[in-house]
Design a protein around this motif. Sequence first.
Motif, mmCIF file in Angstrom:
data_model
loop_
_atom_site.group_PDB
_atom_site.id
_atom_site.type_symbol
_atom_site.label_atom_id
_atom_site.label_comp_id
_atom_site.label_asym_id
_atom_site.label_seq_id
_atom_site.Cartn_x
_atom_site.Cartn_y
_atom_site.Cartn_z
ATOM 1 N N SER A 77 -6.065 7.506 -4.351
ATOM 2 C CA SER A 77 -6.248 7.233 -2.938
ATOM 3 C C SER A 77 -5.422 8.206 -2.432
ATOM 4 O O SER A 77 -4.553 9.030 -3.023
ATOM 5 N N TYR A 78 -5.243 8.149 -1.199
ATOM 6 C CA TYR A 78 -4.597 9.130 -0.308
ATOM 7 C C TYR A 78 -3.017 9.045 -0.724
ATOM 8 O O TYR A 78 -2.185 9.784 -0.283
ATOM 9 N N LYS A 79 -2.621 7.845 -0.982
ATOM 10 C CA LYS A 79 -1.289 7.711 -1.286
ATOM 11 C C LYS A 79 -0.743 7.829 -2.628
ATOM 12 O O LYS A 79 0.496 7.937 -2.847
ATOM 13 N N THR A 80 -1.563 7.908 -3.404
ATOM 14 C CA THR A 80 -1.196 8.330 -4.905
ATOM 15 C C THR A 80 -1.053 9.743 -4.921
ATOM 16 O O THR A 80 -1.889 10.523 -4.324
ATOM 17 N N PRO A 81 -0.345 10.244 -6.123
ATOM 18 C CA PRO A 81 -0.341 11.807 -6.344
ATOM 19 C C PRO A 81 -1.598 12.156 -7.154
ATOM 20 O O PRO A 81 -2.032 11.349 -7.965
ATOM 21 N N ILE A 82 -1.747 13.554 -7.227
ATOM 22 C CA ILE A 82 -2.840 13.912 -8.057
ATOM 23 C C ILE A 82 -2.633 14.038 -9.416
ATOM 24 O O ILE A 82 -1.407 14.396 -9.828
ATOM 25 N N VAL A 83 -3.181 13.354 -10.238
ATOM 26 C CA VAL A 83 -3.155 13.437 -11.771
ATOM 27 C C VAL A 83 -4.050 14.633 -12.285
ATOM 28 O O VAL A 83 -5.346 14.686 -11.988
ATOM 29 N N TYR A 84 -3.213 15.350 -13.067
ATOM 30 C CA TYR A 84 -3.953 16.678 -13.543
ATOM 31 C C TYR A 84 -4.097 16.478 -15.093
ATOM 32 O O TYR A 84 -3.533 15.791 -15.739
#
Length: 108
Positions: A77-84
């Motif tokens: 979601s927009y609140k969580t960091p991007i997971v690579y």
Amino acid sequence: MESIRSKIKRRLQRFIELDVNGLRSHILSKFLSVKETTVDELHASITEKYEISRSAVASMVGYIYSKIGILRSHKESYKTPIVYSLKEEYADLIRSALESGSTQQLAV
């Protein structure tokens, strides 16, 4: 016509050739071992060995993601960091590029 796999291999080799202090190889090997991570988690693990800012780590991960093309990203979601995460079909290319890069550094 050149295949995508050979283009990625060439990009990886060029990326590792510019590795003067081992940081680039270290980041790539981290992706091989952890499979998926955020920039914050990666920064925390890298700062144990290297002195580097969070923004520099984020920049390098962004470069690997966009220019080399061996990572995929996911955002819950927009609140969580991007997971690579590492694209598994390129894991063998990374291993071979890291091995050839380390043997070239030993030869110098």
